[in-house]
Design a protein around this motif. Structure first.
Motif, PDB file in Angstrom:
ATOM      1  N   GLU A 147       0.814  -1.207   0.000  1.00 23.55           N
ATOM      2  CA  GLU A 147       0.000   0.000   0.000  1.00 23.55           C
ATOM      3  C   GLU A 147       0.859   1.274   0.000  1.00 23.55           C
ATOM      4  O   GLU A 147       2.021   1.255   0.369  1.00 23.55           O
ATOM      5  CB  GLU A 147      -0.924   0.014   1.222  1.00 23.55           C
ATOM      6  CG  GLU A 147      -0.212   0.141   2.550  1.00 23.55           C
ATOM      7  CD  GLU A 147      -0.372  -1.109   3.400  1.00 23.55           C
ATOM      8  OE1 GLU A 147      -0.409  -2.216   2.834  1.00 23.55           O
ATOM      9  OE2 GLU A 147      -0.440  -0.949   4.625  1.00 23.55           O
ATOM     10  N   ASN A 255      -4.478   0.777  -1.322  1.00 26.49           N
ATOM     11  CA  ASN A 255      -4.232  -0.481  -0.629  1.00 26.49           C
ATOM     12  C   ASN A 255      -3.248  -1.339  -1.402  1.00 26.49           C
ATOM     13  O   ASN A 255      -2.836  -0.999  -2.510  1.00 26.49           O
ATOM     14  CB  ASN A 255      -5.563  -1.232  -0.422  1.00 26.49           C
ATOM     15  CG  ASN A 255      -6.357  -0.676   0.743  1.00 26.49           C
ATOM     16  OD1 ASN A 255      -5.795  -0.396   1.803  1.00 26.49           O
ATOM     17  ND2 ASN A 255      -7.653  -0.495   0.564  1.00 26.49           N
ATOM     18  N   SER A 256      -2.911  -2.476  -0.813  1.00 29.57           N
ATOM     19  CA  SER A 256      -1.952  -3.384  -1.437  1.00 29.57           C
ATOM     20  C   SER A 256      -2.574  -4.066  -2.649  1.00 29.57           C
ATOM     21  O   SER A 256      -3.761  -3.886  -2.952  1.00 29.57           O
ATOM     22  CB  SER A 256      -1.515  -4.427  -0.410  1.00 29.57           C
ATOM     23  OG  SER A 256      -2.633  -5.181   0.028  1.00 29.57           O
TER      24      SER A 256
ATOM     25  N   LYS B 146      -3.660  -5.242   7.529  1.00 27.50           N
ATOM     26  CA  LYS B 146      -2.776  -5.742   6.469  1.00 27.50           C
ATOM     27  C   LYS B 146      -3.481  -6.816   5.656  1.00 27.50           C
ATOM     28  O   LYS B 146      -4.506  -7.362   6.050  1.00 27.50           O
ATOM     29  CB  LYS B 146      -1.492  -6.317   7.078  1.00 27.50           C
ATOM     30  CG  LYS B 146      -0.622  -5.273   7.753  1.00 27.50           C
ATOM     31  CD  LYS B 146      -0.180  -4.190   6.787  1.00 27.50           C
ATOM     32  CE  LYS B 146       0.600  -3.097   7.519  1.00 27.50           C
ATOM     33  NZ  LYS B 146       0.603  -1.820   6.801  1.00 27.50           N
ATOM     34  N   GLU B 147      -2.883  -7.156   4.533  1.00 30.48           N
ATOM     35  CA  GLU B 147      -3.503  -8.132   3.656  1.00 30.48           C
ATOM     36  C   GLU B 147      -3.430  -9.556   4.213  1.00 30.48           C
ATOM     37  O   GLU B 147      -2.617  -9.871   5.074  1.00 30.48           O
ATOM     38  CB  GLU B 147      -2.839  -8.105   2.273  1.00 30.48           C
ATOM     39  CG  GLU B 147      -1.409  -8.578   2.266  1.00 30.48           C
ATOM     40  CD  GLU B 147      -0.446  -7.469   1.914  1.00 30.48           C
ATOM     41  OE1 GLU B 147      -0.694  -6.308   2.292  1.00 30.48           O
ATOM     42  OE2 GLU B 147       0.569  -7.787   1.281  1.00 30.48           O
ATOM     43  N   PHE B 148      -4.339 -10.401   3.711  1.00 35.14           N
ATOM     44  CA  PHE B 148      -4.222 -11.854   3.844  1.00 35.14           C
ATOM     45  C   PHE B 148      -3.880 -12.352   2.437  1.00 35.14           C
ATOM     46  O   PHE B 148      -4.680 -12.188   1.512  1.00 35.14           O
ATOM     47  CB  PHE B 148      -5.557 -12.473   4.283  1.00 35.14           C
ATOM     48  CG  PHE B 148      -5.959 -12.192   5.704  1.00 35.14           C
ATOM     49  CD1 PHE B 148      -5.749 -13.128   6.704  1.00 35.14           C
ATOM     50  CD2 PHE B 148      -6.568 -10.991   6.043  1.00 35.14           C
ATOM     51  CE1 PHE B 148      -6.135 -12.872   8.014  1.00 35.14           C
ATOM     52  CE2 PHE B 148      -6.954 -10.727   7.351  1.00 35.14           C
ATOM     53  CZ  PHE B 148      -6.740 -11.671   8.335  1.00 35.14           C
ATOM     54  N   ASN B 255      -6.775  -7.671   0.255  1.00 39.51           N
ATOM     55  CA  ASN B 255      -5.781  -6.609   0.314  1.00 39.51           C
ATOM     56  C   ASN B 255      -5.832  -5.894   1.651  1.00 39.51           C
ATOM     57  O   ASN B 255      -6.690  -6.163   2.488  1.00 39.51           O
ATOM     58  CB  ASN B 255      -6.000  -5.620  -0.843  1.00 39.51           C
ATOM     59  CG  ASN B 255      -5.452  -6.152  -2.156  1.00 39.51           C
ATOM     60  OD1 ASN B 255      -4.346  -6.708  -2.190  1.00 39.51           O
ATOM     61  ND2 ASN B 255      -6.198  -5.999  -3.233  1.00 39.51           N
ATOM     62  N   SER B 256      -4.916  -4.977   1.830  1.00 39.74           N
ATOM     63  CA  SER B 256      -4.838  -4.227   3.076  1.00 39.74           C
ATOM     64  C   SER B 256      -6.017  -3.252   3.192  1.00 39.74           C
ATOM     65  O   SER B 256      -6.826  -3.135   2.274  1.00 39.74           O
ATOM     66  CB  SER B 256      -3.515  -3.459   3.120  1.00 39.74           C
ATOM     67  OG  SER B 256      -3.443  -2.548   2.035  1.00 39.74           O
TER      68      SER B 256
END
Lengths: 307, 307
Positions: A147, A255-256, B146-148, B255-256
């Motif tokens: 992110e 975001n990521s 945070k993401e998974f 995602n995050s």
């Protein structure tokens, strides 16, 4: 030259929300007005003024996108693991996250930033001739793209680069489809009307870290909630070839990206020639020219993209 | 008891894509059939069978959501910084990321997992009586969530827990609105028909790290691209009170979440009573009961949620 500023930040142990000084869309300077055709419609100007951004779909066609995409990938491959100062890697994976100064590194991107479809929007909004304050490609690779936390670009540019006024504009040219899933740009409409003064002192050579993970100049969560509750959050989705223009002070982030699909954009920051950098604030040392231009600040002349 | 398996993983220096063995929707056992009313429509069964998941909007009403949300927040506050084994914190911020074993820790969530609106879907899909293999709340806090990364739950449950067959189902009850912006669950339709055998050996006590950041049992990017190119990516968006049911082998991740708005879900994994855990594979030590139930495996009896 250190000047007075209405925008203090990173000074005390406090956060604050301050009113913006000056317009969002600038009256044209006398020397510019005759040269610039009207680029934005009234509706587009109103949207930009009210929201702090404008998404223009499909400004570049499929052939242009394909050529730019190929060039971007070639740069990525040739620059990987070279330790170049312009290249920022992803935290963790080491994948290429961003390449800075692409308008000096690559002739096609140097051409792109002069194309009237983007350059004339910048001249129109900023009401003057403009130059590039910063350019980059953000790759946001598939699987490992991390992110970008919320920030106002102007907060950094004002404090770390000494940019005097909010008379700059970012232009993000989508080189892949930006979808809900691959970590698209999110913007808070209306946030550009407020300056968020952030807590915490700036460490030396902060940019080497902040371009990966930002830990200073970070807006207070309560103030972010306030902005988002007021304005909502808009996602700048679009097909490759679309362009997002946004004010230098619009709060944004992303975001990521764990999808297999990269979310890659070319990024040009146009600054008014009447808004060239002063000394950084608070006695900071100026960031290098490939991050914040001080030398190459001549007005850009339009030149249509030629493949 | 170690048995033969068609699903090898984490063995050699190779990735593989294998066909699923066994059905997605299971024929009802004789002892179950008379007791269970038809819960899913034919269209819902087809969607679940084809996609590997089913989103059912608004299964729980606003009052129920409010009560569950309040209970969830109270748990979060009372458990923060206690060093409890059930609590997993976010990498970096230390915020509460997940609380496991909520059906043992909290009477309201113990009631929730017996509510026929979710329990009977599990019994219907799995064609048998069921018990809880794992329960948790995923908070995904605002700003710092945070993401998974992509994973098939079954890959982990098969290797690390010794779950024999793909006869389990995850049920995610949305306790906040899940939007495009706050890191919603993403699923790859059709991925449940393939078992992705992953590279890399499992370190001891892997779960203590993998519940924060997964570095083992991670699917190969090429195979993920293959699955996503075939099936696309579906985002499980919905209002709080909606429920996503998904097959134990459906590839999913998220995602995050940098928005101010948490994306919180209650998560129940129903396993068939005919599919109780064997020994973990490859000589691994069994994960503790709050992560993978071995003791409390009696068939659940329905009990409507009472506030």
């Amino acid at each position: 030259m250190q000047t007075q500023t209405p925008y203090r930040s990173r000074h005390q142990n406090m956060s604050a929300i301050l009113a913006r000084c000056g317009p969002v869309i600038h009256e044209p300077n006398d020397d510019l007005a005759p040269a610039l055709p009207a680029v934005l419609s009234d509706a587009q100007r109103d949207a930009y003024r009210n929201n702090g951004f404008l998404l223009m779909p499909d400004l570049f066609d499929a052939d242009e996108v394909a050529a730019l995409y190929a060039e971007m990938q070639a740069m990525r491959e040739s620059y990987a693991h070279q330790g170049r100062k312009e290249v920022i890697s992803e935290p963790g994976s080491g994948d290429v996250r961003s390449v800075f100064d692409v308008h000096h590194l690559n002739p096609l991107f140097a051409n792109l930033m002069r194309d009237p479809r983007v350059l004339d929007v910048a001249r129109d909004v900023l009401g003057s001739e403009v130059y590039i304050h910063q350019s980059r490609i953000n790759y946001k690779p598939g699987f490992t793209g991390k992110e970008f936390y919320w920030h106002s670009d102007f907060e950094t540019w004002h404090i770390e680069d000494g940019m005097p006024a909010m008379r700059a504009l970012s232009c993000s040219i989508l080189l892949t489809d930006n979808t809900d899933e691959n970590g698209p740009l999110m913007l808070i409409p209306g946030s550009h009307r407020h300056f968020i003064s952030c807590m915490g002192e700036t460490p030396e050579e902060n940019y080497k870290k902040s371009l990966k993970i930002q830990e200073c100049g970070v807006p207070d969560p309560l103030l972010l909630s306030y902005l988002a509750d007021m304005g909502g959050i808009t996602t700048a989705k679009g097909k490759a070839g679309s362009v997002v223009f946004f004010d230098c002070n619009t709060m944004h982030g992303s975001n990521s990206n764990i999808t297999p699909y990269p979310r890659s954009n070319a990024f040009f920051v146009y600054n008014s020639v009447d808004n060239v950098l002063h000394a950084p604030r608070d006695g900071l040392i100026a960031r290098p020219d490939h991050i914040a231009a001080r030398n190459d600040v001549a007005a850009l002349t339009p030149q249509a993209l030629a493949l």
